[in-house]
Structure formats: structure tokens, C-alpha cells
Design a protein around this motif. Structure first.
Motif, PDB file in Angstrom:
ATOM      1  N   THR A  20      40.715  67.497  16.572  1.00  0.00           N
ATOM      2  CA  THR A  20      40.229  66.316  15.854  1.00  0.00           C
ATOM      3  C   THR A  20      38.748  66.084  16.140  1.00  0.00           C
ATOM      4  O   THR A  20      37.886  66.579  15.435  1.00  0.00           O
ATOM      5  N   SER A  21      38.430  65.349  17.199  1.00  0.00           N
ATOM      6  CA  SER A  21      37.049  64.918  17.425  1.00  0.00           C
ATOM      7  C   SER A  21      36.080  66.083  17.579  1.00  0.00           C
ATOM      8  O   SER A  21      34.909  65.987  17.208  1.00  0.00           O
TER       9      SER A  21
ATOM     10  N   SER B  49      47.411  55.009  21.395  1.00  0.00           N
ATOM     11  CA  SER B  49      47.514  56.217  20.577  1.00  0.00           C
ATOM     12  C   SER B  49      47.104  57.421  21.407  1.00  0.00           C
ATOM     13  O   SER B  49      46.509  57.293  22.478  1.00  0.00           O
TER      14      SER B  49
ATOM     15  N   SER C  93      45.290  61.394  21.014  1.00  0.00           N
ATOM     16  CA  SER C  93      44.513  62.273  20.151  1.00  0.00           C
ATOM     17  C   SER C  93      44.422  63.652  20.791  1.00  0.00           C
ATOM     18  O   SER C  93      44.635  63.808  21.998  1.00  0.00           O
ATOM     19  N   TYR C  94      44.089  64.632  19.977  1.00  0.00           N
ATOM     20  CA  TYR C  94      44.011  66.022  20.414  1.00  0.00           C
ATOM     21  C   TYR C  94      42.586  66.504  20.151  1.00  0.00           C
ATOM     22  O   TYR C  94      42.265  66.926  19.034  1.00  0.00           O
TER      23      TYR C  94
ATOM     24  N   PHE D 211      50.278  59.747  17.352  1.00  0.00           N
ATOM     25  CA  PHE D 211      49.230  60.754  17.218  1.00  0.00           C
ATOM     26  C   PHE D 211      48.279  60.334  16.115  1.00  0.00           C
ATOM     27  O   PHE D 211      48.661  60.245  14.948  1.00  0.00           O
ATOM     28  N   ALA D 212      47.033  60.048  16.484  1.00  0.00           N
ATOM     29  CA  ALA D 212      46.046  59.567  15.517  1.00  0.00           C
ATOM     30  C   ALA D 212      44.661  60.046  15.937  1.00  0.00           C
ATOM     31  O   ALA D 212      44.370  60.137  17.128  1.00  0.00           O
ATOM     32  N   PRO D 213      43.786  60.338  14.980  1.00  0.00           N
ATOM     33  CA  PRO D 213      42.483  60.914  15.316  1.00  0.00           C
ATOM     34  C   PRO D 213      41.432  59.917  15.770  1.00  0.00           C
ATOM     35  O   PRO D 213      40.329  60.312  16.127  1.00  0.00           O
ATOM     36  N   SER D 214      41.725  58.616  15.744  1.00  0.00           N
ATOM     37  CA  SER D 214      40.724  57.659  16.184  1.00  0.00           C
ATOM     38  C   SER D 214      41.218  56.947  17.436  1.00  0.00           C
ATOM     39  O   SER D 214      42.126  57.409  18.111  1.00  0.00           O
ATOM     40  N   LEU D 215      40.660  55.777  17.748  1.00  0.00           N
ATOM     41  CA  LEU D 215      40.930  55.173  19.055  1.00  0.00           C
ATOM     42  C   LEU D 215      40.620  53.685  19.047  1.00  0.00           C
ATOM     43  O   LEU D 215      40.089  53.139  18.094  1.00  0.00           O
TER      44      LEU D 215
END
Length: 382
Positions: free
Chosen positions: A340-341, A333, A335-336, A323-327
Motif C-alpha cells: 500500500t503506502s 485498522s 495496513s500492509y 485491512f485498510a490502506p489509510s490510518l
């Protein structure tokens, strides 16, 4: 030690803030010769590493020359807006836009007197309905974040040219391996180089290149004057990432297509957003417009149980999608977007865009795809 006969295959890291001059005549030549005469003076203005990065991205994009490398992706957007707009001007964007871009434009640029408005992408092409006398810039993404809506780039570029409005394209999801917006007639291409250009989740950077030398010089001047210039080490890391960009984008795309096909058949999944699927509303446009038959490494899916609790269960169960906010790293990974974004986007707009509690975004890496599918299968079990 005499270093004049050292010829490295890879450009060294020029970890210096300043460069030396031998005389006042040399200094004067630096300031009066176009492109500094190949000299360097102060790394906020130019450094061999940042110069190499901009030149390489410009080459890949087919840019005339010039642009700017910045300390983050959003730094690139800031430079592009300030290079084309002033107080009292207007920026037009699709509603389907990365949340960070929305926050910068709507929360910060408005304080500088630059207005931004948003319309559905499907309606954006009819610019006559939406532009104002002070509209100076249109911003759009090749593939929207997070629902992968496909932009008809040539159509939008033609509309902008007809009205004399600059077009900035965010190609962070696609890279020059999948899309070359300048060939459509766009004026600038912007990358969050933190993502695929760097590719290894170890650098923060942005790059904007322009179709014309004059706009490229303006981007560079803005970056220098506001101090957003990328540091040498980060520029070096990003150039290193570019060397494997084609290989990585091929594998990202192959793996993401397999993952999307798997998820589309899974009973715990309500909907998959990936332009490589024939069921995607923009599939034909993407197949026609994207290069190499690749559709990228990003996809989103909505759980049948459209709740934050179900999303959290998936996040906690998966082993290969941290679980990570970037890509866009070589490692996968998840993201939610709701948290986040698009956290800074008003709730009513998020709901209208379909960013619901059960929506998850996957950045599919270059691992063995069978291992990724096995992990997704166990993470989706109720």
C-alpha cells in the motif's frame, strides 16, 4: 426570512461556490483590501469553512497566520513544494519517507523540473554533505511512515536555518497535540488532515500552515491558482474533528502503548516499532521532544514468519483491525506497507528500509484496549 439575528454555535456549512456583491465599489474593496476585508467571493479562493479550518490549525501550531487547505494530504505537499520551488530547484528528503510523498516528488515533480534526492535520516542533519546550490526545501516527518523513526526536529531546523533553506515538516502522525514543529524553527507544517485532524475516516483533506504571513499568503495563492482548495463540507468535517483532537490523541496513545507492549512479548512477533517502547532506538529523543508524554497511535511490527503468507493470515483473522490502506480513524485498522503506502517505491529501496513481506502497520483506535489485545492474541495464533 430575516437571518441577521441567527447566531449559530457551530459555523454552518457554506455550500456555495460564489458569494454576492452589492456594487462595483464592494467588489473593488474585496480585491484591494488585505485579507479581502473579511469578505468572500469565490470558494476556490476562500470560503468561511476553509478559512476557519486553516485559522484553527494555525492557532494549534502557533503559526503566524495563513496557509492553505487542500483536497487531500498530497495536495498539501504539492502546494508547499510549489510555494517554495521552481523548475531547476532541488528538494532534499530522508530515505525514511511516506511512499506517496516519494511518488509525488520523484515521479511527478521531476516532470516540472524539480529534482528530489534522498539520504538516510541519520545523515541528513549534516546538510553540508547533501545540499546543492539549488536546494530550496527540506522535507521530513516527525515520525517516519511506517517504521516510526524519530526526527530530531530542532537539530534539522537549526541546520536548515544555517544554510537558508526552507524546512517543511510532515506532522500527520503526531498532530499539534504531540509536536509543534514551528517552535523548532521549521517554516511550514503539513498535515494529511484525512488522518488524525479529521479523525473519523470520512474526509479527504490536507492543511499546510506557515511560520510567516508572507509564506502563508504564498501557500494560499498556490492553492487558489492550481485549484487544490478544499471543499466546504470537507472543511467543516475536519473542523468538527479538531474539537476532539486532544481527547482522541490521548486515547490513541494510551491504547497504542498497551498494544506495543503486548506485541513485544508475543512469540509470533519478531520486532515492534513504537517510540513509546524503551527498546525503540528513538525512545529517549521521542520522550524529550514529543508533547504530553504521548507517543501517538501508530506502530508497526514484523512477524517472526517474515512472509506475505503469514501477514495475510493475520489480516484475515483479525476482527477489530480491518485491512485498510489509510490510518488514524477512531476505529483501529491494519495496513500492509509493502502493498500500500510503499507500493510505488523501488524494491531495492524498500528492502533497505526494512519494509519486508512480514511487516504490518497498525493504526490503533480508541476502542476498549482489552478487546484490542484479545483480538490481536487470537489473530497471531499459528
Amino acid at each position: 426570512m430575516d437571518i441577521t439575528n441567527i447566531h449559530p454555535k457551530v459555523t454552518p456549512i457554506y455550500q456555495t461556490s460564489v458569494f454576492k456583491f452589492a456594487s462595483l465599489a464592494e467588489l473593488e474593496e474585496y480585491y484591494t483590501t488585505p485579507d479581502r476585508g473579511g469578505r468572500f467571493g469565490y470558494s476556490r479562493s476562500e470560503n468561511p469553512n476553509t478559512t476557519e479550518l486553516v485559522a484553527e490549525v494555525a492557532r494549534l501550531e502557533g503559526a503566524a497566520s495563513g496557509g492553505v487547505a487542500t483536497g487531500s494530504g498530497l495536495g498539501g505537499l504539492l502546494a508547499a513544494v510549489l510555494a517554495t520551488c521552481k523548475a531547476g530547484d532541488h528538494v532534499l528528503c530522508p530515505e525514511e519517507l511516506y511512499g506517496g510523498s516519494v511518488v509525488l516528488l520523484s515521479h511527478e515533480m521531476t516532470r516540472l523540473g524539480i529534482e528530489t534526492s534522498y539520504v538516510p535520516l541519520a545523515e541528513l542533519y549534516d546538510l553540508e554533505r547533501w545540499i546543492k546550490p539549488n536546494t530550496r526545501l527540506v522535507l521530513a516527518e516527525v515520525l517516519s511512515n511506517p517504521l516510526l523513526t524519530v526526527l530530531d526536529g530542532p537539530r534539522l531546523a537549526s541546520a536548515c536555518q544555517a544554510h537558508g533553506i526552507k524546512l517543511l515538516i510532515d506532522s500527520s502522525f503526531t498532530t499539534p497535540m504531540l509536536s509543534k514543529p514551528l517552535s523548532w524553527g521549521a517554516d511550514m507544517v503539513w498535515h494529511s488532515a484525512t488522518k488524525y485532524l479529521g479523525g473519523h475516516s470520512d474526509v479527504m483533506a490536507g492543511v499546510v500552515v506557515a511560520a510567516t504571513p508572507s509564506l502563508g499568503r504564498r501557500l494560499h495563492a498556490v492553492g487558489t491558482n492550481i485549484g487544490t482548495t478544499l471543499a466546504p463540507m470537507e472543511a467543516w468535517l475536519t473542523v468538527r474533528g479538531l474539537k476532539t483532537l486532544r481527547l482522541r490523541m490521548r486515547q490513541h496513545s494510551e491504547n497504542a502503548l498497551a498494544v506495543a507492549q503486548f506485541l513485544a512479548k508475543h512469540p509470533a512477533v519478531a520486532q515492534v516499532y513504537y517510540p513509546g517502547l524503551t527498546s525503540h532506538g528513538g525512545h529517549e529523543l521521542a520522550r524529550e521532544q514529543l508533547l504530553n508524554g504521548w507517543f501517538g497511535g501508530m506502530l508497526s511490527f514484523r512477524l517472526q514468519d517474515d512472509s506475505a503468507e503469514a501477514a495475510d493470515r493475520f489480516i484475515q483473522r483479525t476482527r477489530l483491525f480491518p485491512f485498510a490502506p489509510s490510518l488514524a480513524g477512531v476505529a483501529s485498522s491494519v495496513s500492509y506497507p509493502l502493498g500500500t503506502s510503499h507500493r510505488g517505491v523501488p524494491d531495492e529501496r524498500r528492502q533497505a528500509l526494512g519494509i519486508t513481506p512480514g511487516l504490518l502497520r497498525l493504526s490503533v483506535g480508541v476502542e476498549e484496549v482489552e478487546e484490542l489485545l484479545e483480538d490481536l492474541g487470537q489473530a497471531l495464533v499459528n
